[in-house]
Motif scaffolding. Sequence first.
Motif, PDB file in Angstrom:
ATOM      1  N   ALA A 387      24.472  30.942  31.056  1.00 22.76           N
ATOM      2  CA  ALA A 387      24.979  29.684  30.220  1.00 22.76           C
ATOM      3  C   ALA A 387      25.474  30.194  28.583  1.00 22.76           C
ATOM      4  N   PRO A 388      25.880  29.673  28.182  1.00 22.42           N
ATOM      5  CA  PRO A 388      26.164  29.665  27.106  1.00 22.42           C
ATOM      6  C   PRO A 388      25.640  30.517  25.369  1.00 22.42           C
ATOM      7  N   SER A 389      26.020  31.290  25.109  1.00 17.56           N
ATOM      8  CA  SER A 389      25.463  31.646  23.604  1.00 17.56           C
ATOM      9  C   SER A 389      26.069  31.788  22.921  1.00 17.56           C
ATOM     10  N   PHE A 390      24.811  31.395  21.600  1.00 14.53           N
ATOM     11  CA  PHE A 390      25.750  31.172  20.520  1.00 14.53           C
ATOM     12  C   PHE A 390      24.559  31.310  18.948  1.00 14.53           C
ATOM     13  N   ARG A 391      25.075  32.998  19.404  1.00 11.26           N
ATOM     14  CA  ARG A 391      24.027  33.756  18.464  1.00 11.26           C
ATOM     15  C   ARG A 391      24.687  34.546  17.556  1.00 11.26           C
ATOM     16  N   ARG A 392      24.483  34.288  16.082  1.00 10.06           N
ATOM     17  CA  ARG A 392      25.389  34.530  14.966  1.00 10.06           C
ATOM     18  C   ARG A 392      24.880  36.319  14.349  1.00 10.06           C
ATOM     19  N   GLU A 393      23.720  36.285  14.544  1.00  7.26           N
ATOM     20  CA  GLU A 393      23.125  37.664  14.569  1.00  7.26           C
ATOM     21  C   GLU A 393      22.113  38.248  15.421  1.00  7.26           C
ATOM     22  N   TYR A 394      22.108  39.695  15.527  1.00  4.99           N
ATOM     23  CA  TYR A 394      21.752  40.465  16.025  1.00  4.99           C
ATOM     24  C   TYR A 394      19.782  39.824  16.086  1.00  4.99           C
ATOM     25  N   GLU A 395      19.559  39.570  17.538  1.00  3.59           N
ATOM     26  CA  GLU A 395      18.362  39.123  17.610  1.00  3.59           C
ATOM     27  C   GLU A 395      17.923  40.099  18.464  1.00  3.59           C
ATOM     28  N   ILE A 396      16.085  39.999  19.216  1.00  2.00           N
ATOM     29  CA  ILE A 396      15.783  39.706  19.721  1.00  2.00           C
ATOM     30  C   ILE A 396      14.852  39.263  21.234  1.00  2.00           C
ATOM     31  N   ASP A 397      15.130  39.668  22.777  1.00  2.00           N
ATOM     32  CA  ASP A 397      15.364  39.128  23.609  1.00  2.00           C
ATOM     33  C   ASP A 397      13.965  38.991  23.370  1.00  2.00           C
TER      34      ASP A 397
END
Length: 436
Positions: A387-397
């Motif tokens: 699945a494509p991911s569109f994260r702009r910043e560091y995130e927690i799973d």
Amino acid sequence: MKRHALPWLIFFIVAQPLLAEVQQRFPKPDFQSGYQRPELQTPVPRALALEYLDVFVLAAALTASVVFAHRLRSRRALFMLMIFSLVYFGFWRKGCVCPVGSLQNVTLALFSPAYAIPLTVILFFALPLLTTLFFGRTFCASVCPLGAIQDAVIIKPISVPLPVRAVLSLLPYLYLGLAVLAAAVGAGFLICRYDPFVGFFRFSSSFRMIALGFSLLLLGTVVARPYCRFLCPYGVLLNWMSRLSKRHVRITPSRCINCRLCEASCPFDAIEKPSLQPTAAAASGRLILRFLLLTPLLILAGAFAFSQFDAPLARLHPRVALAADVLAEEKGGAATPAVRAFRSSGETPDELFADAAMIRNRFRRGGMLLGGFLGLVLSLKLIGLVAPSFRREYEIDRGECLSCGRCFSYCPVDKDGNTLFPIESLGNDSNAGKSV
Ligand code: SF4
Ligand code: SF4
């Protein structure tokens, strides 16, 4: 009337532990002819008042873990609470009752009308899940004794490559399915039987389990919390709850400036990098469609494969194991003490064999459900990977994060959004080793 009731109530509560002890003072039956007393899987029952004390301590520890993780954002406070939980729920309460194992009691209660589950066990099962649903896995961070004993030995954690993690992450689902199946069919509590750390808490266990626990702790010095991440069946439920959690800890108290300082701070590989791949979306879409079409096949294949394991799985049930021993004895094998006890019970072998066949049939049907469930999990995991991911910043799973608080101190942004030092001074050398 009320005046007289209070002293009696106090006496009753204080005397409960003593009365419980007295019940144990009668001499145990003196079996002859080499009978081996089975090893106890749980400590002797405690007085009811003390069981409620355990629930109270659990609720208080969960509350404290939420305050420490969300409000104070203090790794030190979480660590101190973790040590307390290790001593109280681990060494003092000897790892029982434990939320991880309680899921089997809940399963048995759902499938067996003859089993009355104590309210305290329901609370041990539900309270961590409810807390996780609202605040993430703060239970794993500092309340679970199994997590605590592993956390205490993390020395130099390494990053586990994503493909390896993806494969290993299927194991907890398998373990959960087997544990639920065994409990539902009345074959016993697998999670308790194969708990690798309870032997340390009780200072007694078989050599095999001590060796397994020791190996996991040794592995845990470099692969942080291997049982939590790649085995714990209760962790599956916590993972689901945490994904849905209303509030979850964040690395930064305000905004992420993508400085990369926290990138390698999580020993559990639960920090996700920014990724903006709009061009890959079309390719991902095609892959997702293929995996969706594959899903029914995976479910059917899993159901068929696991229905074939009914014979070895059914051996987990004592009645089926006894039937196999009786059959072996009838074919000229040695009579085990269990077979001799059966022979003197008055029950006929035909009754036993019919019972064993019925249990095996239940395992066949349960195995189909388990295999279908695992096929679905595999399909969803594959879809999640592409699945494509569109994260702009560091995130927690949210599912994998154990809310341990290690990454908090790596973020140079304070709660008002100010950076603690000029970002230009960081250069590219911000990717330090994993946090311990
Ligand atoms: S993952 Fe399982 S064993 Fe680990 S801390 Fe959470 S509940 Fe405990
Ligand atoms: S709080 Fe941070 S370091 Fe701890 S598990 Fe979550 S992401 Fe990893």
